[in-house]
Design an enzyme around this catalytic site. Structure first.
Site, PDB file in Angstrom:
ATOM      1  N   ASP A 337       0.861  -1.184   0.000  1.00  0.00           N
ATOM      2  CA  ASP A 337       0.000   0.000   0.000  1.00  0.00           C
ATOM      3  C   ASP A 337       0.887   1.219   0.000  1.00  0.00           C
ATOM      4  OD1 ASP A 337      -2.330  -1.365   0.321  1.00  0.00           O
ATOM      5  OD2 ASP A 337      -2.424  -1.100   2.492  1.00  0.00           O
ATOM      6  N   ASP A 640      -4.946  -3.496   4.766  1.00  0.00           N
ATOM      7  CA  ASP A 640      -5.442  -3.084   6.074  1.00  0.00           C
ATOM      8  C   ASP A 640      -6.959  -3.141   6.213  1.00  0.00           C
ATOM      9  OD1 ASP A 640      -5.756  -0.999   4.353  1.00  0.00           O
ATOM     10  OD2 ASP A 640      -4.291   0.305   5.339  1.00  0.00           O
ATOM     11  N   ASP A 644      -9.517  -6.454   2.183  1.00  0.00           N
ATOM     12  CA  ASP A 644      -8.174  -6.880   1.785  1.00  0.00           C
ATOM     13  C   ASP A 644      -7.923  -8.328   2.191  1.00  0.00           C
ATOM     14  OD1 ASP A 644      -7.325  -4.591   0.550  1.00  0.00           O
ATOM     15  OD2 ASP A 644      -6.558  -3.688   2.384  1.00  0.00           O
TER      16      ASP A 644
HETATM   17  P1  ATP Z   1      -3.503   3.078   0.000  1.00  0.00           P
HETATM   18  O1  ATP Z   1      -4.341   2.079  -0.704  1.00  0.00           O
HETATM   19  O2  ATP Z   1      -2.135   3.160  -0.513  1.00  0.00           O
HETATM   20  O3  ATP Z   1      -3.551   3.007   1.491  1.00  0.00           O
HETATM   21  P2  ATP Z   1      -5.362   5.254  -0.051  1.00  0.00           P
HETATM   22  O4  ATP Z   1      -5.398   5.559   1.386  1.00  0.00           O
HETATM   23  O5  ATP Z   1      -5.402   6.408  -0.986  1.00  0.00           O
HETATM   24  O6  ATP Z   1      -4.082   4.475  -0.444  1.00  0.00           O
HETATM   25  P3  ATP Z   1      -7.978   4.238   0.239  1.00  0.00           P
HETATM   26  O7  ATP Z   1      -7.941   4.427   1.697  1.00  0.00           O
HETATM   27  O8  ATP Z   1      -8.545   3.033  -0.371  1.00  0.00           O
HETATM   28  O9  ATP Z   1      -6.532   4.293  -0.373  1.00  0.00           O
HETATM   29  O10 ATP Z   1      -8.701   5.504  -0.346  1.00  0.00           O
HETATM   30  C1  ATP Z   1      -9.066   5.566  -1.696  1.00  0.00           C
HETATM   31  C2  ATP Z   1      -9.389   6.983  -2.074  1.00  0.00           C
HETATM   32  O11 ATP Z   1     -10.545   7.430  -1.371  1.00  0.00           O
HETATM   33  C3  ATP Z   1      -8.311   7.981  -1.711  1.00  0.00           C
HETATM   34  O12 ATP Z   1      -7.339   8.097  -2.682  1.00  0.00           O
HETATM   35  C4  ATP Z   1      -9.091   9.281  -1.580  1.00  0.00           C
HETATM   36  O13 ATP Z   1      -9.296   9.877  -2.838  1.00  0.00           O
HETATM   37  C5  ATP Z   1     -10.416   8.814  -1.047  1.00  0.00           C
HETATM   38  N1  ATP Z   1     -10.432   8.966   0.406  1.00  0.00           N
HETATM   39  C6  ATP Z   1      -9.547   8.499   1.291  1.00  0.00           C
HETATM   40  N2  ATP Z   1      -9.886   8.797   2.542  1.00  0.00           N
HETATM   41  C7  ATP Z   1     -11.039   9.482   2.465  1.00  0.00           C
HETATM   42  C8  ATP Z   1     -11.930  10.045   3.418  1.00  0.00           C
HETATM   43  N3  ATP Z   1     -11.705   9.960   4.720  1.00  0.00           N
HETATM   44  N4  ATP Z   1     -13.018  10.673   2.971  1.00  0.00           N
HETATM   45  C9  ATP Z   1     -13.265  10.756   1.660  1.00  0.00           C
HETATM   46  N5  ATP Z   1     -12.481  10.231   0.721  1.00  0.00           N
HETATM   47  C10 ATP Z   1     -11.374   9.605   1.092  1.00  0.00           C
END
Ligand code: ATP
Length: 923
Positions: A337, A640, A644
């Protein structure tokens, strides 16, 4: 049970599901602010800890019996019985002593290993989020008491039985209790008293899994008193899968056992054919069996693995399934990630784009700051679109920010907390904004959905607010808010702004809102949100973790490809990837959308080249893992979220996050990163390689010295010479002098270059071809050397006892040198300092001193039938024994693997840009 009766007495047959939440609170003497510390302490004393009875650790007797179950020990026991029948009681006594020593050492080791395993398990204790004394906090689940207010969110295991008091799209998988795998929608309303336990949708049960949504409730039962407790059995998966290493060791022991049997039978037949008495030959066969069994192997293995697991834990990698220790060493691809693993997950909003302009957020002391337009401060009141964007950020947000005496603190998702901090810095107090907009309904953020939303009542009108991945938000909008009113949505303009922010490595979120028609809805207008007004973008910085760049470079040297599999935007992912040296600035980035259109065959081809996968959903992550495995890669992957879990299970090594991960991900994983840090994965790979090296070295040492004795005996028999060793002497060799040294080999520190080799092929056995070859060479050299000394002494002195003592001593010295040779598969013995493994140095010295003492001490002289040997003999033994060093050095030279230099591995790091079909898509 005291606890059971106390609760029964306090809350007689309460039908929690049929009571309104206020009545539940009253009965439990609690409130929505939670319990006070005093009340918690009193309840804990009264009801006991919130845990199910654990299976007790194996008793001493069970553990002792376990020591006698190994096939090798069984052969020894049979040999012992044979000596009784033949009336060779001294031999019987020696074999009995060996069995006792062996069992004692094994017992002590297993107890220690078990204690270490329990200590590690304690690091993995489940936690729960509670409200106590009006404050949200994280506690260990065992400390929960009836009346506690518990918060639930997706991915958690429900920590006790709860009566829910509020829910938001809460879905719980109760298959643990009901066997039904479709998640149950939960709600907080009152149910009729006669509703059966399985249909009580306002209760959440201990051990079940929150699949999505949020919830809050009072603990109504803990520990044994819960539904799960009533079923009594602890159903948790504790990772008891068969351990391939154990299987491998068993198989190895079986092969050795069969070889021993055949060798003994051959010896017996040869001897009898040559006219020896069957009784004598039987004893020789027993001796052979004893000589060739590597008794020390199981113990040395247990210790090596336990040490490996401990060293990994010290480097923040907690092993949940033992096989991972071995598999880690042969990992060829790590899929990681981005957020939180490669980066710090410490977000700060740096830019805002609204009303067609870029703004900077400049942070001041504490929660102060300024909004800058082209570097010039501008008050928020003059920027209504920015203000509306920040209000949206506050209202679609589950985090909290507090002022503290020395600044501020945040709680919750770092992305959300960063938005609150930015709003507060620019003068919008989150608390005040939330008070002005009454919550009607909301939809918390879930990674699959990629946005969060809420419906609020303000000045008599209902408003819908959303924030999330810009593409998702834009798809809901048909107009763009500007300071002077609504304008048509200009996608080109928005995407240009988005790309500019993402190219700086910023994580970008989009925001939108709309005033809803009357009457206000009580539910989220799902599934499709439409007709919203786009407000703009916020870009936040999430700095790469220190050390990750170096760790990625180390992986490259180690022949391991690192790929980023992120939910974030392609451009952001590429920018961060470039900062970390993971791939070039123009690297091929595959997006979830592209991936969805690919067949498995196409994907198999793409995973070979691409190093970055962006906007990937959990099921696509699973496909990536499967494709990599189809290509024969050994895949370690991080995860996480709840969803997943399948990818974590499908990988060779599933890695979950200790801090930010969900319970579900942790339970599906074989390793947990205590600090969520990518660097710890590489550390674990390094330790995995070291551990496997040590297993291999111990095996090589024991098998090669065993082969030498067998060869010496068989040759002597064939040549019609007297047998060079007596059975008790062989036991002495195998168990005492060897036994000290093999265990010490487990403590061998890693070689510096372990991370510069290519990964060991998965199919390679405990001993590689080269090592088998080396075993044979060593066996021949040591066997012939010993026989030669024996023959010389026999002819010179004419005393069989002298000759046998010399043969025995020669083997002891051979072993001393051979243990040095066995310290490294590839390095010369002269490249290793004798003091870098002090245990081995001490063990070797001790083995030598004990052996010399035995030659002079009357009782051992009697039992081993040895006598002191002359200085002359010593002067011959040492150079002869030293030949094993020469032989092994030559073999290492001839069979040295290609130089351990970066990139020397057969598997090269493939720069992702190679063959890149043009610029990446931006999702
Ligand atoms: P990784 O998969 O590397 O942990 P990530 O944190 O970007 O990356 P996700 O947590 O799946 O992955 O989030 C996907 C997308 O959703 C993010 O790129 C962002 O655009 C959006 N996002 C993340 N957190 C929030 C939130 N708290 N509220 C609204 N949108 C969010």
């Amino acid at each position: 049970m005291a606890e059971r009766s106390a609760i029964a007495q306090d809350y007689p047959a309460a039908d929690w599901h049929a009571l309104p939440s206020e009545a539940v609170a009253e009965l439990l003497s609690t409130s929505e602010h939670g319990l006070s510390p005093e009340s918690v302490a009193a309840r804990l004393a009264r009801y006991g800890p919130n845990q199910l009875p654990e299976a007790p650790p194996p008793s001493d007797l069970e553990l002792i019996l376990h020591q006698f179950r190994s096939p090798l020990v069984l052969i020894l026991m049979a040999a012992g019985v044979a000596t009784i029948v033949l009336g060779k009681y001294v031999d019987t006594a020696v074999i009995a002593a060996v069995l006792v020593i062996n069992a004692t050492v094994g017992f002590i080791q297993e107890r220690r290993a078990e204690r270490a395993a329990r200590a590690l398990m304690r690091l993995l204790t489940p936690h729960a989020r509670v409200v106590r004394n009006g404050q949200e906090r994280d506690i260990e689940s065992v400390d929960l008491v009836p009346g506690d207010v518990v918060l639930l969110e997706s991915g958690m295991r429900v920590p006790a039985d709860l009566r829910l008091t509020s829910t938001t799209a809460l879905q719980i998988d109760e298959s643990l209790l009901t066997g039904e795998s479709i998640p149950v929608a939960k709600q907080a309303g009152v149910l009729a008293a006669e509703v059966p336990a399985t249909d009580r949708t306002n209760l959440a049960y201990l051990g079940t899994i929150v699949v999505s949504g949020r919830g809050r409730g009072y603990v109504v039962a803990t520990g044994e008193r819960t539904q799960l407790g009533a079923i009594a059995a602890s159903l948790r998966d504790t990772g008891t899968t068969a351990n391939p290493l154990e299987i491998r060791l068993k198989r190895f022991s079986r092969v050795i056992g069969i070889a021993v049997g055949i060798a003994a039978a051959i010896a017996f037949v040869i001897g009898v054919l040559l006219g020896e008495s069957p009784t004598d030959m039987f004893l020789v066969a027993v001796a052979l069996a004893v000589a060739s069994i590597p008794e020390g192997l199981p113990i040395a293995f247990t210790i090596t693995l336990a040490l490996g697991v401990q060293r990994m834990a010290r480097r923040n990698a907690i092993i949940r399934r033992l096989p991972a220790v071995e598999t880690l060493g042969s990992t060829t691809v790590i899929g990681s990630d981005k957020t939180g693993t490669l980066t710090e997950n410490r977000m700060t909003v740096q830019q805002i784009w609204a009303n067609g302009r870029h703004f900077q957020v400049a942070a001041g002391e504490n929660l102060t700051g300024e909004l800058l337009a082209d570097g010039i401060p501008t008050p928020l009141v003059e920027q209504p679109t920015v203000a509306q964007l920040l209000i949206t950020a506050i209202l679609t947000n589950e985090a909290e920010v507090y002022r503290t005496h020395d600044g501020f603190a945040t709680q919750g998702d770092p992305t959300e907390a960063a938005l609150l901090v930015a709003a507060a810095r620019l003068g919008l107090e989150p608390e005040q904004v939330r008070d002005r907009y009454d919550l009607l309904t909301d939809l918390p953020f879930e990674p699959e959905r990629q946005y969060s939303a809420s419906v609020r009542l303000h000045d008599g009108a209902a408003w819908l607010f959303v924030k999330g991945a810009p593409e998702r938000i834009l798809a809901m909008c048909d107009a763009q808010a500007r300071d002077d009113g609504l304008a048509p949505l200009d996608l080109g303009e928005v995407h240009a702004a988005l790309d500019a922010m993402a190219a700086d490595g910023l994580r970008v979120l989009g925001f939108a809102s709309v005033r809803l028609p009357h009457p206000p809805p009580t539910e989220m207008p799902l599934p499709e949100l439409r007709g919203l007004h786009f407000l703009g973008l916020a870009g936040m910085m999430d700095p790469p973790r220190p050390g990750v760049r170096e760790a990625i470079a180390n992986c490259r040297d180690a022949g391991i490809r690192v790929i980023m599999i992120t939910g974030d935007h392609a451009v952001t992912a590429r920018a961060i990837g470039a900062q970390l040296g993971l791939a070039g600035r123009d690297a091929l980035v595959v997006t979830g959308t592209q991936l969805a259109a690919m067949s498995d065959a196409e994907l198999d081809e793409v995973v070979r080249r691409a190093s970055i996968f962006a906007r990937v959903s959990p099921d696509q992550k699973l496909r990536i893992v499967q494709a990599l495995r189809r290509r024969g890669e050994v895949v370690a992957v991080t995860g996480d979220g709840v969803n997943d879990a399948p990818a974590l299970r499908a990988a060779d090594i599933g890695i979950a996050m200790g801090k930010s991960g969900t319970d579900v991900a942790r339970e599906a994983s074989s390793m947990i990163l205590a600090d969520d840090n990518f660097v710890s994965i590489v550390a674990a790979v390094e330790e995995g390689r070291i551990t496997f090296d040590n297993l291999r070295n111990v095996t090589f040492f024991l098998v090669s010295t065993g082969a030498a004795t067998v060869l010496a005996i068989l040759t002597a028999l064939t040549l019609r010479w007297p047998i060079p060793f007596l059975p008790t002497q062989l036991i002495w060799l195998n168990v005492v002098t060897n036994g000290l040294q093999d265990v010490a080999l487990a403590f061998e520190p890693g070689e510096r270059g372990v991370l510069r080799r290519r990964p060991r092929p998965r199919t390679e056995g405990l001993l590689s071809r080269t090592l088998w070859e080396r075993t044979i060479v060593a066996g021949i050299v040591m066997g012939i050397g010993t026989l030669a000394m024996f023959w010389w002494e026999l002819n010179q002195s004419g005393s069989l006892t002298q000759a046998q003592t010399v043969a025995l001593t020669t083997m002891v010295i051979f072993q001393m040198f051979q243990v040095g040779n066995s310290r490294s598969e590839r390095l010369s013995v002269f490249q290793k300092s004798p003091f870098s493994n002090p245990f081995l140095f001490i063990a070797t010295t001790a083995a030598l001193l004990i052996h010399i003492a035995a030659l002079y001490f009357p009782p051992t002289q009697f039992v081993l039938r040895v006598e002191p040997i002359s200085l002359d003999a010593w002067l011959r033994i040492i150079p002869v024994a030293a030949t094993i060093i020469v032989a092994m050095e030559i073999h290492k030279l001839i069979r040295r693997p290609r130089p351990d230099r970066p990139g020397s591995g057969g598997r090269r790091f493939v720069p992702a840009a190679v063959g890149s079909p043009g610029p990446a898509q931006t999702g």
